[in-house]
Write a protein that holds these residues in place. Structure first.
Motif, PDB file in Angstrom:
ATOM      1  N   UNK A   1      10.260   8.146 -18.368  1.00  0.00           N
ATOM      2  CA  UNK A   1      10.523   6.701 -18.939  1.00  0.00           C
ATOM      3  C   UNK A   1      11.421   5.847 -17.810  1.00  0.00           C
ATOM      4  N   UNK A   2      12.463   6.614 -17.507  1.00  0.00           N
ATOM      5  CA  UNK A   2      13.217   5.765 -16.682  1.00  0.00           C
ATOM      6  C   UNK A   2      12.707   5.513 -15.329  1.00  0.00           C
ATOM      7  N   UNK A   3      11.698   6.418 -14.827  1.00  0.00           N
ATOM      8  CA  UNK A   3      11.127   5.795 -13.560  1.00  0.00           C
ATOM      9  C   UNK A   3      10.296   4.602 -14.069  1.00  0.00           C
TER      10      UNK A   3
ATOM     11  N   UNK B   1      18.969  12.272 -11.303  1.00  0.00           N
ATOM     12  CA  UNK B   1      19.230  11.744 -12.585  1.00  0.00           C
ATOM     13  C   UNK B   1      20.373  12.281 -13.176  1.00  0.00           C
ATOM     14  N   UNK B   2      21.437  11.931 -13.428  1.00  0.00           N
ATOM     15  CA  UNK B   2      22.706  12.316 -14.033  1.00  0.00           C
ATOM     16  C   UNK B   2      22.239  12.498 -15.657  1.00  0.00           C
TER      17      UNK B   2
ATOM     18  N   UNK C   1      21.945  11.257 -25.542  1.00  0.00           N
ATOM     19  CA  UNK C   1      21.927  11.644 -24.117  1.00  0.00           C
ATOM     20  C   UNK C   1      21.830  10.357 -23.384  1.00  0.00           C
ATOM     21  N   UNK C   2      22.748  10.362 -22.289  1.00  0.00           N
ATOM     22  CA  UNK C   2      22.684   9.264 -21.329  1.00  0.00           C
ATOM     23  C   UNK C   2      22.156   9.719 -20.093  1.00  0.00           C
ATOM     24  N   UNK C   3      21.128   8.906 -19.494  1.00  0.00           N
ATOM     25  CA  UNK C   3      20.504   9.372 -18.431  1.00  0.00           C
ATOM     26  C   UNK C   3      20.758   8.029 -17.298  1.00  0.00           C
ATOM     27  N   UNK C   4      21.172   8.465 -16.145  1.00  0.00           N
ATOM     28  CA  UNK C   4      21.439   7.476 -15.150  1.00  0.00           C
ATOM     29  C   UNK C   4      21.123   7.644 -13.886  1.00  0.00           C
TER      30      UNK C   4
ATOM     31  N   UNK D   1      21.070   2.695 -16.615  1.00  0.00           N
ATOM     32  CA  UNK D   1      21.514   3.808 -17.683  1.00  0.00           C
ATOM     33  C   UNK D   1      20.530   3.806 -18.936  1.00  0.00           C
ATOM     34  N   UNK D   2      20.195   4.814 -19.592  1.00  0.00           N
ATOM     35  CA  UNK D   2      19.293   4.693 -20.644  1.00  0.00           C
ATOM     36  C   UNK D   2      20.038   5.651 -21.499  1.00  0.00           C
TER      37      UNK D   2
END
Length: 142
Positions: free
Chosen positions: A20-22, A34-35, A53-56, A62-63
Motif C-alpha cells: 500500500x505504501x508503494x 521502510x522503517x 504500526x507506523x510505516x515510514x 508515513x502511514x
C-alpha cells in the motif's frame, strides 16, 4: 519485543502495508528500507491487544496502520507526522472505539483503554488532527 505477536503475522501485515505504501508514494519511491515502528500500550512490548504500526518510507511518507486502542490519540508523541491512516477493517479494536490516555497504564494483557473516542474513533481523531487521509478496504460508517 515481538514475542506476543508472531514474526510471521508481523511480516504479513508489514508486507501488505508496504505494498500500500508503494501505491501511496507512487512509482519511483526512494530506494531503501521502510522503517516499521510498533506503537503498543507498553514501552518495549507488542502485546496481544496492540494493533498500531507506523510505516515510514525513505521518502518521508508515513502511514499509521490500525490506530486501535493503544495509540494515545492525536497528541501521542510517538506519532509524529502522519500522511495516511490505514484501517484493516472496522472493528473497534482496529479503528479505536476507545484508547489509552498514555503508555504504560494498566498491564500488557489489559491496558487501561478507558478514554472513550465516541462518537468518532481514534482513527478519525488522529486523521483530523494530522490532516491525514483515511484508507480502508471495508465499509466505513459515516
Amino acid at each position: 519485543m515481538f514475542d506476543r505477536l508472531s514474526r510471521r503475522t508481523l511480516a504479513t501485515m508489514a508486507g501488505g502495508v508496504c505494498l500500500t505504501l508503494g501505491l501511496v508514494a507512487g512509482a519511483g519511491a526512494a530506494d531503501g528500507d521502510v522503517k516499521v515502528t510498533p506503537l503498543g500500550s507498553h514501552d518495549g512490548e507488542f502485546c496481544s491487544r496492540d494493533r498500531a504500526l507506523v510505516f515510514e518510507d525513505p521518502n518521508g511518507t508515513r502511514i499509521l496502520y490500525d490506530a486501535g486502542r493503544t495509540v494515545a490519540g492525536p497528541d501521542d508523541p510517538r506519532l509524529g507526522d502522519i500522511d495516511v491512516v490505514l484501517v484493516s477493517h472496522m472493528h473497534g479494536d482496529h479503528v479505536g472505539d476507545a484508547r489509552i490516555s498514555k503508555t504504560n497504564t494498566g498491564t500488557c494483557g489489559s491496558p487501561d483503554t478507558s478514554v472513550s473516542t465516541l462518537p468518532q474513533s481514534n482513527t478519525v481523531d488522529i486523521a483530523v488532527k494530522k490532516q491525514a487521509k483515511i484508507l480502508t478496504g471495508s465499509e466505513m460508517p459515516a
